[in-house]
Design a protein around this motif. Structure first.
Motif, PDB file in Angstrom:
ATOM      1  N   GLN A  37      37.740  48.707  30.498  1.00 55.34           N
ATOM      2  CA  GLN A  37      36.641  49.431  29.856  1.00 55.34           C
ATOM      3  C   GLN A  37      35.751  50.075  30.911  1.00 55.34           C
ATOM      4  O   GLN A  37      35.313  49.419  31.859  1.00 55.34           O
ATOM      5  N   ARG A  38      35.515  51.358  30.761  1.00 59.59           N
ATOM      6  CA  ARG A  38      34.635  52.090  31.686  1.00 59.59           C
ATOM      7  C   ARG A  38      33.214  52.043  31.145  1.00 59.59           C
ATOM      8  O   ARG A  38      32.915  52.606  30.089  1.00 59.59           O
ATOM      9  N   VAL A  39      32.349  51.374  31.889  1.00 55.78           N
ATOM     10  CA  VAL A  39      30.997  51.111  31.404  1.00 55.78           C
ATOM     11  C   VAL A  39      29.966  51.670  32.380  1.00 55.78           C
ATOM     12  O   VAL A  39      30.090  51.511  33.593  1.00 55.78           O
ATOM     13  N   GLY A  40      28.958  52.315  31.835  1.00 58.63           N
ATOM     14  CA  GLY A  40      27.834  52.774  32.633  1.00 58.63           C
ATOM     15  C   GLY A  40      26.627  51.894  32.386  1.00 58.63           C
ATOM     16  O   GLY A  40      26.451  51.355  31.286  1.00 58.63           O
ATOM     17  N   LEU A  41      25.808  51.728  33.403  1.00 57.63           N
ATOM     18  CA  LEU A  41      24.620  50.881  33.289  1.00 57.63           C
ATOM     19  C   LEU A  41      23.352  51.702  33.481  1.00 57.63           C
ATOM     20  O   LEU A  41      23.210  52.425  34.472  1.00 57.63           O
ATOM     21  N   ARG A  84      22.553  54.094  36.718  1.00 56.24           N
ATOM     22  CA  ARG A  84      21.312  54.847  36.895  1.00 56.24           C
ATOM     23  C   ARG A  84      20.162  53.849  36.805  1.00 56.24           C
ATOM     24  O   ARG A  84      20.050  53.117  35.835  1.00 56.24           O
ATOM     25  N   HIS A  85      19.307  53.834  37.822  1.00 55.52           N
ATOM     26  CA  HIS A  85      18.143  52.949  37.845  1.00 55.52           C
ATOM     27  C   HIS A  85      16.937  53.688  37.263  1.00 55.52           C
ATOM     28  O   HIS A  85      16.514  54.701  37.818  1.00 55.52           O
ATOM     29  N   ILE A 101      27.873  52.601  27.250  1.00 59.17           N
ATOM     30  CA  ILE A 101      26.687  52.547  28.108  1.00 59.17           C
ATOM     31  C   ILE A 101      25.925  51.285  27.731  1.00 59.17           C
ATOM     32  O   ILE A 101      25.686  51.023  26.541  1.00 59.17           O
ATOM     33  N   VAL A 102      25.554  50.488  28.725  1.00 58.32           N
ATOM     34  CA  VAL A 102      24.683  49.346  28.470  1.00 58.32           C
ATOM     35  C   VAL A 102      23.348  49.602  29.162  1.00 58.32           C
ATOM     36  O   VAL A 102      23.304  50.153  30.266  1.00 58.32           O
TER      37      VAL A 102
END
Length: 345
Positions: free
Chosen positions: A256-260, A291-292, A321-322
């Motif tokens: 699974q490709r997940v962005g944070l 991305r912060h 996206i989480v």
């Protein structure tokens, strides 16, 4: 339709952009304009056919009312019926927060078209602090209806390019004045003589409003809405969004490709690299993209970055996206409100 983008960096460019925007608005067209909150899609609020073009371009349902942006304070009582018992509090709030990101929902006068209010007996009004928007609405000398300049339910635009991505080919003009300042839509309140109801959280916080009267935060209505931005699912990216307490508690599915969208500080660089590895009961957490919101955990910086970073992550073709929860106090409450609505999209 070809969409033209006009910048305002030079004096000549700004003069040309303002003149073109005013000309189109006078003719009953819609124009994307910068505000201090997000970019708005504006039309003459007193021309029902012009306002209808906002709904068409955004694919916005007609039951969702619009905010009316006033040219100046003199227009307030032309648009709303200020009752004797509420007058003092209304004027105190206007003195403190106008021009600025505070919208007040007040009893409307008959001059306001029904399409603007979605048939309600109230209208949402504010005065924008953005210098370009303010110059255009003053030149026009008519109130402007201006919801966010994006397709309905999607992430609000904080740059002119975001507007082009959303509405290019649907509108004729976008005025580019750079990134917006607040990055979140205005706070919306309903005013009573002895109290303030927050209908939508925004840059003006409950703590700031409590200096003037008792404050109550109203939950999103189950049925008919009473103000813009109250739908339970809103501000959503196309990619599924899930809220989590911290990245370390998240377990991705295989491949699974997940962005944070990160809020919590990390102890060292490399904690959020690509891939993940288990070591006993612990693991090294990694995401396809991170991305912060704010390295300094500054809520104002986080609010400014929120929609931009959601758009950036959404454009990467991720599976999920989480987003880490931010503190629920002050401006954090408004950021968390947007994330919660986006996660229901």
């Amino acid at each position: 339709m070809q969409t033209r983008l006009l910048g305002t960096k030079t004096i000549a460019g700004r003069k040309k952009a303002v003149a073109r925007a005013v000309d189109l608005l006078c003719k009953g067209e819609v124009v994307a304009l910068p505000t201090e909150t997000v970019y708005g899609l504006a039309a003459d609020a007193l021309k029902p056919i012009a306002v209808a073009k906002i709904f068409e371009a955004k694919e916005r349902p007609r039951f969702d009312p619009l905010i009316v942006h006033l040219p100046n304070r003199d227009w307030l009582e032309k648009i709303v019926d200020v009752s004797v018992q509420d007058r003092q509090l209304i004027l105190e709030l206007a003195d403190k927060f106008w021009p600025g990101p505070l919208t007040m929902v007040l009893p409307q006068r008959q001059i306001v078209p029904e399409i603007v209010t979605a048939g309600l007996d109230t209208v949402a009004v504010r005065i924008s602090a953005h210098p370009v928007f303010a110059e255009i609405v003053r030149e026009l000398d008519q109130p402007l209806a201006a919801p966010s300049a994006n397709r309905f339910g999607r992430v609000s635009p904080t740059t002119a390019q975001h507007v082009m991505d959303e509405l290019g080919g649907r509108i004729s003009l976008i005025i580019d004045a750079g990134p917006t300042h607040h990055g979140l839509e205005s706070t919306i309140v309903s005013v009573r003589a002895n109290g303030i109801d927050i209908l939508r959280r925004g840059p003006i916080t409950a703590e700031q409003l409590s200096e003037f009267a008792e404050v109550n935060t109203v939950a999103s209505p189950a049925r008919r809405i009473s103000a813009p931005g109250q739908l339970p699912s809103h501000y959503a990216p196309k990619t599924q969004l899930r809220l989590i307490d911290c990245a370390e508690s998240f377990f991705a599915e295989k491949d699974q490709r997940v962005g944070l969208l990160a809020w919590n500080p990390r102890s060292r660089k490399g904690d959020l690299q690509i891939g993940q590895r288990r070591t006993g009961n612990c693991r090294s957490l990694n995401f396809s993209a991170v991305r912060h919101l704010s390295e300094r955990q500054d809520l104002r910086e986080a609010a400014t970055n929120l929609f931009r970073y959601l758009r950036e992550l959404d454009a990467l073709g991720l599976d999920l996206i989480v987003a880490e929860r931010v503190p629920g106090q002050g401006l954090g409450a408004a950021i968390l409100d947007r994330l919660e609505r986006a996660s229901r999209g």
